[in-house]
Enzyme design. Structure first.
Site, PDB file in Angstrom:
ATOM      1  N   CYS A   1      40.918  63.145  58.529  1.00 47.85           N
ATOM      2  CA  CYS A   1      40.622  63.966  59.843  1.00 47.85           C
ATOM      3  C   CYS A   1      39.892  65.297  59.114  1.00 47.85           C
ATOM      4  O   CYS A   1      40.064  65.753  58.025  1.00 47.85           O
ATOM      5  CB  CYS A   1      42.094  64.631  60.232  1.00 47.85           C
ATOM      6  SG  CYS A   1      43.102  63.118  60.917  1.00 47.85           S
TER       7      CYS A   1
ATOM      8  N   ARG B   1      34.372  61.455  55.371  1.00 50.30           N
ATOM      9  CA  ARG B   1      35.839  61.359  55.023  1.00 50.30           C
ATOM     10  C   ARG B   1      36.441  60.126  55.843  1.00 50.30           C
ATOM     11  O   ARG B   1      37.666  59.788  55.161  1.00 50.30           O
ATOM     12  CB  ARG B   1      36.444  62.642  55.698  1.00 50.30           C
ATOM     13  CG  ARG B   1      35.703  63.862  54.886  1.00 50.30           C
ATOM     14  CD  ARG B   1      36.097  65.193  55.571  1.00 50.30           C
ATOM     15  NE  ARG B   1      37.437  65.328  55.831  1.00 50.30           N
ATOM     16  CZ  ARG B   1      37.793  66.410  55.034  1.00 50.30           C
ATOM     17  NH1 ARG B   1      37.137  67.163  54.177  1.00 50.30           N
ATOM     18  NH2 ARG B   1      39.364  66.715  54.978  1.00 50.30           N
TER      19      ARG B   1
ATOM     20  N   TRP C   1      41.833  60.434  62.031  1.00 50.70           N
ATOM     21  CA  TRP C   1      42.080  59.277  61.277  1.00 50.70           C
ATOM     22  C   TRP C   1      43.630  59.057  61.458  1.00 50.70           C
ATOM     23  O   TRP C   1      44.464  59.925  61.218  1.00 50.70           O
ATOM     24  CB  TRP C   1      41.933  59.565  59.806  1.00 50.70           C
ATOM     25  CG  TRP C   1      42.142  58.329  59.059  1.00 50.70           C
ATOM     26  CD1 TRP C   1      40.921  57.435  58.802  1.00 50.70           C
ATOM     27  CD2 TRP C   1      43.314  57.947  58.125  1.00 50.70           C
ATOM     28  NE1 TRP C   1      41.484  56.152  57.869  1.00 50.70           N
ATOM     29  CE2 TRP C   1      42.895  56.782  57.398  1.00 50.70           C
ATOM     30  CE3 TRP C   1      44.280  58.388  58.042  1.00 50.70           C
ATOM     31  CZ2 TRP C   1      43.780  55.689  56.807  1.00 50.70           C
ATOM     32  CZ3 TRP C   1      45.120  57.663  57.043  1.00 50.70           C
ATOM     33  CH2 TRP C   1      45.091  56.570  56.464  1.00 50.70           C
TER      34      TRP C   1
ATOM     35  N   ASN D   1      44.872  68.957  61.168  1.00 50.25           N
ATOM     36  CA  ASN D   1      45.116  67.824  60.114  1.00 50.25           C
ATOM     37  C   ASN D   1      46.164  67.810  59.407  1.00 50.25           C
ATOM     38  O   ASN D   1      47.061  68.960  59.202  1.00 50.25           O
ATOM     39  CB  ASN D   1      43.780  68.104  58.963  1.00 50.25           C
ATOM     40  CG  ASN D   1      42.734  67.802  59.374  1.00 50.25           C
ATOM     41  OD1 ASN D   1      42.312  67.440  60.311  1.00 50.25           O
ATOM     42  ND2 ASN D   1      41.633  68.481  58.433  1.00 50.25           N
ATOM     43  N   GLY D   2      46.772  66.550  59.115  1.00 51.88           N
ATOM     44  CA  GLY D   2      48.177  66.659  58.246  1.00 51.88           C
ATOM     45  C   GLY D   2      49.354  65.971  59.143  1.00 51.88           C
ATOM     46  O   GLY D   2      48.984  65.175  60.044  1.00 51.88           O
TER      47      GLY D   2
ATOM     48  N   GLU E   1      39.338  47.930  39.248  1.00 47.81           N
ATOM     49  CA  GLU E   1      38.508  48.559  40.093  1.00 47.81           C
ATOM     50  C   GLU E   1      37.524  47.836  40.858  1.00 47.81           C
ATOM     51  O   GLU E   1      37.320  47.980  41.993  1.00 47.81           O
ATOM     52  CB  GLU E   1      37.737  49.601  39.373  1.00 47.81           C
ATOM     53  CG  GLU E   1      36.571  50.200  39.893  1.00 47.81           C
ATOM     54  CD  GLU E   1      36.873  51.188  41.256  1.00 47.81           C
ATOM     55  OE1 GLU E   1      37.959  51.145  41.518  1.00 47.81           O
ATOM     56  OE2 GLU E   1      36.024  51.598  41.877  1.00 47.81           O
TER      57      GLU E   1
ATOM     58  N   LYS F   1      37.210  47.260  44.722  1.00 44.04           N
ATOM     59  CA  LYS F   1      36.043  47.728  45.507  1.00 44.04           C
ATOM     60  C   LYS F   1      35.674  46.517  46.514  1.00 44.04           C
ATOM     61  O   LYS F   1      35.401  46.491  47.739  1.00 44.04           O
ATOM     62  CB  LYS F   1      34.628  47.697  44.714  1.00 44.04           C
ATOM     63  CG  LYS F   1      34.560  49.049  43.930  1.00 44.04           C
ATOM     64  CD  LYS F   1      33.953  50.262  44.237  1.00 44.04           C
ATOM     65  CE  LYS F   1      35.342  50.876  44.894  1.00 44.04           C
ATOM     66  NZ  LYS F   1      35.827  52.065  44.288  1.00 44.04           N
TER      67      LYS F   1
ATOM     68  N   GLU G   1      38.332  46.751  49.551  1.00 45.04           N
ATOM     69  CA  GLU G   1      37.882  47.930  50.530  1.00 45.04           C
ATOM     70  C   GLU G   1      36.784  47.677  51.553  1.00 45.04           C
ATOM     71  O   GLU G   1      36.989  48.096  52.512  1.00 45.04           O
ATOM     72  CB  GLU G   1      37.506  49.025  49.608  1.00 45.04           C
ATOM     73  CG  GLU G   1      38.556  49.878  49.024  1.00 45.04           C
ATOM     74  CD  GLU G   1      38.140  51.209  48.148  1.00 45.04           C
ATOM     75  OE1 GLU G   1      38.487  52.103  48.243  1.00 45.04           O
ATOM     76  OE2 GLU G   1      37.179  50.936  47.269  1.00 45.04           O
TER      77      GLU G   1
ATOM     78  N   HIS H   1      51.145  33.078  33.920  1.00 41.44           N
ATOM     79  CA  HIS H   1      52.579  33.546  34.567  1.00 41.44           C
ATOM     80  C   HIS H   1      52.332  33.796  36.058  1.00 41.44           C
ATOM     81  O   HIS H   1      53.383  34.655  36.397  1.00 41.44           O
ATOM     82  CB  HIS H   1      52.886  35.028  33.810  1.00 41.44           C
ATOM     83  CG  HIS H   1      52.902  34.864  32.165  1.00 41.44           C
ATOM     84  ND1 HIS H   1      53.916  34.133  31.642  1.00 41.44           N
ATOM     85  CD2 HIS H   1      51.992  35.371  31.204  1.00 41.44           C
ATOM     86  CE1 HIS H   1      53.569  34.087  30.442  1.00 41.44           C
ATOM     87  NE2 HIS H   1      52.442  34.916  30.095  1.00 41.44           N
TER      88      HIS H   1
ATOM     89  N   LYS I   1      37.746  58.654  53.224  1.00 40.01           N
ATOM     90  CA  LYS I   1      37.200  59.254  51.821  1.00 40.01           C
ATOM     91  C   LYS I   1      38.320  60.210  51.263  1.00 40.01           C
ATOM     92  O   LYS I   1      38.725  60.081  50.205  1.00 40.01           O
ATOM     93  CB  LYS I   1      35.800  59.934  52.099  1.00 40.01           C
ATOM     94  CG  LYS I   1      35.392  60.463  50.995  1.00 40.01           C
ATOM     95  CD  LYS I   1      34.873  59.339  50.124  1.00 40.01           C
ATOM     96  CE  LYS I   1      34.225  59.752  48.678  1.00 40.01           C
ATOM     97  NZ  LYS I   1      34.229  58.584  48.009  1.00 40.01           N
TER      98      LYS I   1
END
Ligand code: G6P
Length: 629
Positions: free
Chosen positions: A2, A27, A81, A116-117, A502, A506, A509, A525, A624
């Site tokens: 947000c 964001r 968001w 926000n929050g 990573e 990527k 995402e 395993h 973000k």
């Protein structure tokens, strides 16, 4: 996540508010909105608060406000968001309170609010407000605050907000206005960032200084628990115990506006631009570093790093997401080169688990934004347990993380817009390698000349990165295969296991392909059961002491019909063969190899997403800057 923009001015502020939202788009968000007081413009008697909200992009919100002639000199705006309630227009901010018993969605608001929050006690507050006759038109926790402010309003918005926030539990940054006070916006923060922008006869609020780029560079960072009263050409800040702050207590800082950095230039996407900016970002990281000295890590307030480095006997790294993986890679350096025990923990786990604190730990937070709620909370948790030796590796010099840590290393990635982090990761690795050298020297494990030698190798990284970026056409041909798959496995060993992690992150995402990473030794395993001709297996295979072991793991994959995509070094005998696709890295880079090997994996996810037509820079459901838990 947000974003908030607010303004009290004498001109029509709608374009500034919406452009501010545009700068916060990076964001991540799923809806947006703006509300203004239409009496603020000269000659206009006004009829209260009016708003426009949308689940489309901010550009469409701009078209909507133009079409509807929404104008006003006092206003608030928001990118949302979704946390409580689906992404829908009725859940988008600003939320209005129209008073008890007036459940008309189209009524001009009495109180307008953006938030926000997360408000944790919203259910109890909602029930109490409903009992008073307030009607709820959304599923959000935010609407609760709007009604709560209205219920406390007795002619003074500041007093009403002050009374309302006393009842809130959770995290918030809010901006509020009232229909009877056309030249006023009140802000408050606890647990979520909020800044004040001081302009010429106008004042602004925003969740991040970038929202005000090109509007004002005079920024005041509000502290935890602060409230701010914004009026035309003046403002007051009151701290969490109700004391009005003197100018020196909340200084105005000149923050270089970076609106230029958000231009795309010749690139199609920010992620692509940021991948290609990595050689420059690493070069800037090393600019001015003549030798590795503890001073590189001195605190923003001048705290000397060398004292801290002498005192500590272990390292505890706390971070989230991509930053967590850079920490995982750094563990191999810190233990392997500097000989210091190092643990890495996901911040959201560490903050809630019972752990054994060690006052001689160096607590290192890693964060691109410096505002990630879980990482900040984990830092404060560690401090609360008596671990006061704190250091942050962070990309935003003005962030809470830098302010709250004793020592800091500011990465020079520049503004990162793409939700999927790329250049922030490689610059974090560069910063963490420098930290390893500094710690190793402080502990007598690395000599000055060894450190100089490593620094020389680092200086060659920008050129080496350019050579890796030149492999893009080969990565594109891999991406054509990946775009048709639903799953992928990534394997690595040693320090390249975090690189595999990573790479998998990527891919999932931005292309929404299910991807998992394993240390190659773990293959048999469990994950080997998944391997067949439909499962591409990416193998990060530098020519290090683990290569022979890795080759056996690759055989295990081939024997089950799995198709291998191998990042091999120049001087190995791994060759293209049926079911084995090899991209040869330009050279072997020793300890710094992870910084190079991650780049083809970034390009692979980018081109796979491109082929699948997903929104590369704003992947679904992700943000973000994750400023809520
Ligand atoms: C979000 C972003 C990731 C980032 C993570 C941690 O999930 O989408 O790219 O790695 O937050 O963020 P930080 O700013 O603390 O590095």
């Amino acid at each position: 996540m947000c974003g908030i923009v607010g303004a009290v001015s004498t001109r029509n502020i709608v374009p500034v508010l919406v452009q501010g939202l545009q700068r916060l788009e990076y964001r991540g968000y799923d809806s947006c909105g703006v509300a203004v007081h239409d009496a603020s413009l000269e000659g206009n008697q006004g009829s209260g608060l009016h708003r426009a909200r949308s689940t489309a992009r901010v550009a469409e919100l701009m078209e909507q406000v133009t079409k509807e002639h929404l104008q006003g000199a006092t206003g608030i705006a928001h990118t949302r968001w979704a946390t409580h309630g689906a992404p829908a227009v009725h859940n988008a901010h600003p939320h209005f309170s129209v008073g008890p018993g007036v459940g008309d969605a189209h009524a001009a608001g009495r109180v307008g609010l953006v938030h926000n929050g997360i408000i944790e006690n919203h259910e109890a507050l909602r029930a109490a407000l409903q009992a008073k006759g307030y009607e709820f038109l959304s599923q959000t926790d935010t609407e609760v605050i709007a009604h709560l402010v209205d219920s406390h309003y007795n002619g003074d918005l500041f007093d009403a907000v002050q009374a309302a926030i006393k009842e809130l539990r959770g995290a918030y940054a809010i901006a509020v206005m009232h229909k009877d006070e056309p030249h006023r916006v009140v802000g408050a923060r606890a647990g979520s960032p909020l800044i004040l922008g001081v302009g010429q006869n106008e004042n602004f609020l925003a969740s991040d200084a970038m929202a005000l780029a090109g509007v004002t560079d005079q920024i005041v960072y509000l502290a935890e628990g602060d409230m701010v009263d914004l009026q035309i050409g003046r403002y007051w800040i009151v701290n969490q115990v109700g004391k009005t702050m003197e100018a020196g207590e909340r200084p105005v800082k000149t923050v270089r506006a970076h609106s230029g950095a958000v231009e795309l230039g010749p690139y199609r996407h920010y992620m692509q631009k940021e991948i290609f900016e990595q050689p420059r970002a690493i070069a800037e990281t090393l600019e001015g570093v003549v030798s590795v000295v503890p001073e590189l890590f001195d605190g923003a307030d001048g705290t000397a790093a060398w004292r801290v480095f002498k005192e500590i006997d272990n390292v505890l790294i706390l971070a989230c997401g991509t930053s967590y993986y850079s920490g995982c890679a750094a563990k191999y350096w810190i233990e392997g080169l500097a000989g210091i025990p190092c643990n890495v923990e996901v911040a959201s786990e560490y903050r809630y688990r019972k752990s054994v604190p060690n006052p001689r730990s160096l607590v290192v937070t890693i964060s691109q934004s410096g505002e990630t709620a879980d990482t900040l909370a984990a830092l404060r948790h560690a401090q609360g347990l008596g671990m006061t030796n704190t250091l942050t590796i962070c990309n935003v010099a003005t962030s809470a993380m830098v302010r709250e840590c004793k020592l800091a290393y500011i990465t020079r990635a520049g503004v990162e817009i793409g939700v999927a982090s790329t250049k922030a990761f490689t610059t974090q690795l560069a910063g963490l390698f420098l930290l390893t050298l500094a710690l190793g020297q402080a502990k007598g494990k690395i000599t000055e000349s060894e450190s100089d030698h490593y620094l020389e190798q680092m200086r060659h990284l920008p050129v080496a990165l350019q050579a890796v970026l030149a492999l893009e056409p080969q990565v594109v041909s891999w991406a054509e295969d990946f775009a048709r798959k639903n799953n992928a496995l990534f394997l690595g060993r040693g320090i390249h296991y975090p690189i595999a992690l990573e790479g998998a992150l990527k891919l999932k995402e931005i292309s929404y392909i299910h991807a998992e990473a394993y240390p190659a030794g773990e293959l048999k395993h469990g994950p080997l059961a998944l391997v067949d001709s439909e499962m591409p297996v990416v193998t990060v295979a530098p020519n290090d002491e683990l290569l022979e072991k890795l080759k056996s793991n690759m055989q295990e994959v081939r024997a089950r019909g799995g198709v291998l995509y191998v990042l091999a070094d120049a001087n190995t005998d791994i060759e293209n063969a049926p079911g084995i696709h090899v991209i040869r890295m330009p050279e072997h880079y020793g300890a710094l190899s992870p910084i190079l090997h991650v780049v083809p994996l970034q390009l692979l996810s980018y081109h796979t997403a491109l082929a699948r037509g997903t929104d590369v820079d704003k992947p679904r459901n992700l943000a973000k800057s994750v400023t809520v838990e």
